[in-house]
Enzyme design. Sequence first.
Site, PDB file in Angstrom:
ATOM      1  N   LYS A  16     -36.277   1.840  37.976  1.00 29.72           N
ATOM      2  CA  LYS A  16     -35.567   3.087  38.329  1.00 29.72           C
ATOM      3  C   LYS A  16     -35.226   3.856  37.063  1.00 29.72           C
ATOM      4  CE  LYS A  16     -31.298   1.606  36.861  1.00 29.72           C
ATOM      5  NZ  LYS A  16     -30.659   2.098  35.635  1.00 29.72           N
ATOM      6  N   ASP A 146     -26.347  -3.125  40.419  1.00 27.46           N
ATOM      7  CA  ASP A 146     -27.496  -2.247  40.725  1.00 27.46           C
ATOM      8  C   ASP A 146     -28.383  -2.773  41.848  1.00 27.46           C
ATOM      9  OD1 ASP A 146     -26.990  -0.307  38.881  1.00 27.46           O
ATOM     10  OD2 ASP A 146     -28.514  -0.934  37.436  1.00 27.46           O
TER      11      ASP A 146
HETATM   12  O1  C5P Z   1     -22.952  -5.929  37.717  1.00 32.64           O
HETATM   13  P1  C5P Z   1     -23.774  -6.314  36.547  1.00 32.64           P
HETATM   14  O2  C5P Z   1     -23.799  -7.829  36.344  1.00 32.64           O
HETATM   15  O3  C5P Z   1     -25.130  -5.735  36.534  1.00 32.64           O
HETATM   16  O4  C5P Z   1     -23.050  -5.713  35.271  1.00 32.64           O
HETATM   17  C1  C5P Z   1     -23.312  -6.149  33.984  1.00 32.64           C
HETATM   18  C2  C5P Z   1     -22.201  -5.712  33.064  1.00 32.64           C
HETATM   19  O5  C5P Z   1     -22.216  -4.290  32.874  1.00 32.64           O
HETATM   20  C3  C5P Z   1     -20.801  -6.009  33.565  1.00 32.64           C
HETATM   21  O6  C5P Z   1     -20.392  -7.305  33.207  1.00 32.64           O
HETATM   22  C4  C5P Z   1     -19.975  -4.949  32.866  1.00 32.64           C
HETATM   23  O7  C5P Z   1     -19.723  -5.323  31.526  1.00 32.64           O
HETATM   24  C5  C5P Z   1     -20.909  -3.764  32.832  1.00 32.64           C
HETATM   25  N1  C5P Z   1     -20.718  -2.852  33.967  1.00 32.64           N
HETATM   26  C6  C5P Z   1     -19.575  -2.058  34.009  1.00 32.64           C
HETATM   27  N2  C5P Z   1     -19.394  -1.207  35.058  1.00 32.64           N
HETATM   28  C7  C5P Z   1     -20.333  -1.094  36.024  1.00 32.64           C
HETATM   29  C8  C5P Z   1     -21.495  -1.872  35.991  1.00 32.64           C
HETATM   30  C9  C5P Z   1     -21.658  -2.746  34.931  1.00 32.64           C
HETATM   31  O8  C5P Z   1     -18.700  -2.139  33.141  1.00 32.64           O
HETATM   32  N3  C5P Z   1     -20.144  -0.228  37.027  1.00 32.64           N
END
Ligand code: C5P
Length: 312
Positions: A16, A146
């Site tokens: 994406k 995501d």
């Molecule tokens: O949800 P995911 O594991 O993909 O997110 C990875 C990292 O990215 C999280 O641990 C956080 O540090 C950051 N993140 C964030 N806010 C979001 C998505 C991700 O701070 N909305």
Amino acid sequence: MVTPDSSSLTVWSPAKVNFFLEVLGKRPDGYHELITLMACITLADRITFRAVTGEITGETVAGPGYSAALPEWEHNLVFRALDLLRRESGVLRGMQVRLEKRIPQQAGLGGGSSNAASALLAANRLWGLNWSAQRLAELAARLGSDIPFFLGSGTSVCRGRGEIVQSLQGLAGIPLVIAQPPEGLSTPRVFAELDWDGERRDLQPALLAMQRRSASALADSLFNRLEIPAARLSGWPSILRAGFDRVACLGHQMSGSGSCWFGLFRNRKVAWRGLGMLRQRLPEVKFYMCETIAGRTQPMVSPQVLADADRS
Ligand code: C5P
């Protein structure tokens, strides 16, 4: 989707790009509240799933043009998604997976999240679970912010930490050049560098452009709040911005938390010309020619396009 037999499935798992990404604030749980407009593109990994009796096993192989280290299977989001779905559903079957990588990692292109969503969709079918889209999306959100997007229609506005997905009618066929610099960027590190307390950008112009089905209006409304923190961590965002500024693209910016940059082009011919110029100016950068797709399961053109891009 191609179905060789009833117990196996081969899917394209697309990357994406973010056309718009604004951060609304930091949440008590440590995540950031976002509003983002994302669309699937033809750059995609290819994954074969085979339902078996026994364990969840897999191998990760490099697809055409993929030169980085391969993700370890046990830490792979595909494995974690299948393992979680198996535990939650109580199903007794296993899965054999072959993941052929093309989408770069630490790129802001959502490759790992897309693979996890593909795994949930494939297992739902091959294990005969018949879970609703809503139930799958709830499980997906537990695995990563995501992932629910990749269960959607392929073009969506995502809110919350990214897991609240509102699907839109996509704009297919916009040519894109993606630039992958030699360094990736870590999503948590980019978010941690964010220091913003000013006025928020409005999503409306980008939404209006989608409604008007205008690629140039969409290009005019591109925005990514994470470019500033990314540029604090790496010199590449400025180099890529300057590089794309010098070619005839409609608009360009970083995707997600980087490090990949993308440019939108009026048509394929102009995109190929732009790609040629970018290659000359930025020899350390790897480029991918691709386009936006309307749905996540649409047949894709990426292998051929990538092969052409590698030859030229
Ligand atoms: O949800 P995911 O594991 O993909 O997110 C990875 C990292 O990215 C999280 O641990 C956080 O540090 C950051 N993140 C964030 N806010 C979001 C998505 C991700 O701070 N909305």
